[in-house]
Design a protein around this motif. Structure first.
Motif, short mmCIF file in Angstrom:
data_model
loop_
_atom_site.label_atom_id
_atom_site.label_comp_id
_atom_site.label_asym_id
_atom_site.label_seq_id
_atom_site.Cartn_x
_atom_site.Cartn_y
_atom_site.Cartn_z
N ALA A 231 0.82 -1.20 0.00
CA ALA A 231 0.00 0.00 0.00
C ALA A 231 0.86 1.26 0.00
N PHE A 232 2.00 1.19 0.69
CA PHE A 232 2.88 2.35 0.73
C PHE A 232 3.94 2.30 -0.38
N ALA A 233 3.83 1.29 -1.25
CA ALA A 233 4.80 1.10 -2.33
C ALA A 233 6.23 1.12 -1.79
N ASN A 234 6.42 0.42 -0.68
CA ASN A 234 7.73 0.47 -0.02
C ASN A 234 8.60 -0.74 -0.30
N GLU A 235 8.31 -1.46 -1.39
CA GLU A 235 9.10 -2.66 -1.69
C GLU A 235 10.59 -2.35 -1.75
N SER A 236 10.94 -1.28 -2.46
CA SER A 236 12.36 -0.96 -2.61
C SER A 236 12.99 -0.58 -1.29
N HIS A 237 12.22 0.16 -0.50
CA HIS A 237 12.72 0.57 0.80
C HIS A 237 13.02 -0.66 1.66
N GLU A 238 12.08 -1.62 1.65
CA GLU A 238 12.28 -2.83 2.45
C GLU A 238 13.45 -3.64 1.92
N LEU A 239 13.56 -3.69 0.59
CA LEU A 239 14.65 -4.45 -0.01
C LEU A 239 15.99 -3.86 0.42
N ARG A 240 16.06 -2.51 0.41
CA ARG A 240 17.32 -1.87 0.81
C ARG A 240 17.63 -2.19 2.27
N ARG A 241 16.58 -2.16 3.10
CA ARG A 241 16.76 -2.43 4.52
C ARG A 241 17.28 -3.87 4.69
N TYR A 242 16.64 -4.79 3.95
CA TYR A 242 17.01 -6.20 4.05
C TYR A 242 18.43 -6.41 3.56
N HIS A 243 18.73 -5.76 2.42
CA HIS A 243 20.04 -5.94 1.82
C HIS A 243 21.13 -5.41 2.74
N SER A 244 20.89 -4.27 3.35
CA SER A 244 21.95 -3.75 4.21
C SER A 244 22.12 -4.64 5.43
N GLY A 245 21.02 -5.24 5.88
CA GLY A 245 21.13 -6.22 6.96
C GLY A 245 21.97 -7.41 6.52
#
Ligand code: ADP
Length: 607
Positions: A231-245
């Motif tokens: 809904a917030f179109a935050n896929e990329s944001h989450e991906l970046r968060r996951y990737h940096s983790g």
């Protein structure tokens, strides 16, 4: 040569624990899980030792065979046959103890898993409030796999290497004391390096494991809240968060891997270096005629045993540290105090007579254990007669759900008390009390299984006729009957999806079947079409009949029919009375809420 557990392959680094007397004695605590299988376990140990002794006899006989070959006229057949015989017996032992360790280990692990789960679901809500439950569950399951590995593979392996090492050294000593001295000179060096290495990697491994757990949490949170992510179109944001983790994890793992690699290569060099040294000395002794060919062969074979055992020790040592670390969380969990006892046996019938359903809150204060400083409830005072309908309204975050969770005894008041039929709620056996309460939550959770199973959750063991009767009263029979498979229709992840209204009616049927003295309802805030709304309202009226009911209300119809309405704001009851009474208060909160919400949009939640 190195042994890797499944966890290593999966890339999960488990914590290692310092091996000292305390941690080991705590691990011994877990060994009680082996007790029911002790006979088989001891037999397996005996078989292991016997097969090790036979392993040790092998080089001895091989040496004799070579010496016999060097003596003209001596027969070599007998020794060779003996060797084959020994191999056969050893194979038998090996079969027996491999199977036994697996059997005993798996059985013990099943018992342990059962107990861990029983403890986990019996713990009070305060335990879950302080933790990320998903992370805890995944770590626990990784821990259990590690413990399983330990019991089935690591422990036998460790014992095997111990006996080979000790037996090998003794037999080498018998063969040639001089060579043994040379061999043993390198042992302390290797041990010291292993210990130092263990200390360094422990910290790195723990760090990598923490990082990985963080990324697992991200996956879990986002999948659970996937609607929000989209809904917030935050896929990329989450991906970046996951990737940096992940990158953090990678860095920590690689650091640990570098250290491990240097250690392994050093050990191999040192180990083979010492073997070369021993070989060289052996060759010189042979040249000088101090030992025979057979003795040298014997010696070389024993040396490989000893060297192999020593080489594995470092690895085994770190595996054992991991195993001990894994038991830590499991042991901690088993030591937590449960609020009820979950057992496999069917519960004995409750000794508690049916409650009348009188409920009183006396100056109840409450703060969540996670936020002890914030009083969510501040002096709640209320009294409900048996059979009354009490509606609770108020802005979001006012403390409505908290109030009802205290009634369910998911938490206990920090101050004040709750009386049920005049007796402190804390004085009832928890299971007996909860058996007379029933909750119809806002979000109904259906389990994977049939609709009948889901209704029977209210009273396990209910008959099909009782289930259908409950469904009828809950206005659910109609839609259930319309499914081709009726009550056997599978719901949940792998079954059909029911609408919100249908799920609520199943929850109501569940509660009807349970026939509680006290009902706790958290009305769904989602809007329903007026037909569903009417069916649910009717079902609720049936359900509430003859029981004390508390409901967090969002609908005008439910509020109007209530015997009393409590208006909660910031942890206090600010107004109390019937709809007519409260609506008459000029500038009152209820009147404000009613004007704002109920009249304009009857099905929209209160703010
Ligand atoms: P309502 O049901 O009226 O919306 P709640 O009872 O859910 O309100 O919440 C009351 C307050 O308690 C809120 O401020 C909320 O943030 C806090 N709260 C709710 N659950 C917890 C929890 N598990 N731990 C800490 N605080 C909580």
């Amino acid at each position: 040569m190195a042994r890797h557990s499944r966890n290593d392959q999966a890339g999960i680094d488990l914590p290692k624990a310092r091996l000292d007397r305390e941690s080991l004695s705590q691990v011994l605590e877990l060994l009680r899980y082996l007790r029911p299988y002790r006979v088989r376990f001891v037999l397996a140990l005996l078989s292991l030792f016997s097969s090790n002794l036979l392993s040790l006899a092998f080089p001895y006989l091989a040496g004799s065979l070579i010496d016999a070959a060097n003596r003209p006229g001596a027969s070599v057949n007998g020794t060779a046959l003996l060797l084959v015989g020994i191999l056969a017996v050893q194979a038998g032992f090996l079969f027996f103890h491999s199977l036994s360790f697996a059997t005993v280990g798996q059985r013990a692990i099943v018992d342990l898993r059962r107990d861990v789960y029983a403890r986990l679901i019996s713990l009070p809500m305060a335990f879950f409030g302080n933790r990320r439950v998903g992370e805890l569950a995944s770590r626990l399951s990784a821990d259990l796999v590690q413990i399983e590995d330990t019991l089935i593979a690591l422990l036998p392996q460790f014992l095997r290497q111990m006996t080979l090492l000790a037996g090998g050294i003794v037999l080498i000593g018998i063969t040639s004391l001089k060579l043994t001295g040379i061999m043993l000179a390198s042992l302390p060096v290797l041990t010291l390096v292993a210990v130092l290495f263990g200390r360094r990697t422990r910290r790195l491994a723990r760090e990598a494991q923490d990082r990985l757990a963080e990324t697992a949490t991200i996956v879990e949170e986002t999948l659970q809240g996937i609607v929000n992510v989209k809904a917030f179109a935050n896929e990329s944001h989450e991906l970046r968060r996951y990737h940096s983790g992940l990158l953090g994890f990678l860095e920590a793992t690689l650091r640990s891997a570098r250290l491990r690699a240097s250690f392994v290569s050093f050990i191999v060099f040192a180990l083979f270096g010492s073997i070369v040294l021993v070989l060289w000395s052996g060759a010189r002794l042979l040249q000088a005629g101090e030992i025979s060919f057979g003795e040298l062969t014997r010696f070389i074979l024993y040396t490989t045993f000893v060297a192999g055992a020593m080489g594995q020790f470092a690895d085994l040592y770190s595996q054992i540290q991991k195993a001990v670390g894994s038991t830590q969380r499991v042991r901690e969990l088993l030591r937590e105090t449960p609020e009820v006892e979950a057992t496999l046996a069917t519960q004995p019938a409750s000794t508690l007579a049916r409650l009348r359903g009188e409920v009183a809150f006396e100056d109840v204060h409450f703060a969540y254990p996670a936020r002890p400083g914030v009083e969510v409830l501040q002096g709640i005072q209320l009294h409900a007669q048996p059979g009354q309908k009490i509606a609770i309204v108020g802005p979001s975050g006012a403390g409505k759900s908290t109030l009802l969770s205290l009634l369910l005894r998911l938490h206990d008041p920090t101050r004040g008390r709750i009386l049920i039929d005049g007796r402190d709620a804390r004085d009832y056996p928890l299971t007996d009390l909860r058996n007379q309460l029933s909750l119809v939550p806002q979000e109904v959770l259906l389990f994977g299984g049939s609709i009948a199973d889901n209704i029977a959750y209210g009273r396990p063991g209910a008959s099909q006729a009782e289930i259908e009767e409950a469904a009828r009263l809950a206005n659910a029979h109609g839609f259930i009957h319309a499914f081709p498979e009726g009550y056997q229709t599978t719901v949940g992840d792998r079954g059909i999806q029911l609408s919100g209204g249908q799920r609520q009616r199943i929850a109501i049927a569940r509660a009807i079947l349970r026939n509680p003295a006290i009902l706790i309802l958290d009305e769904a805030t989602s809007s329903l079409d007026s037909e569903s709304e009417r069916l649910i309202q009717e079902a609720l009226e049936t359900l509430m009949q003859g029981r004390t009911s508390f409901l967090i209300a969002h609908r005008l119809a439910t509020v109007r029919n209530a015997d009393r309405i409590l208006v909660v704001d910031q942890g206090r009851i600010v107004e109390s009375g019937t709809h007519a009474e409260l609506n008459a208060i000029e500038g009152g909160l209820y009147r404000h809420l009613a004007a704002l919400q109920f009249h304009a949009h009857p099905t929209v939640p209160a703010p």
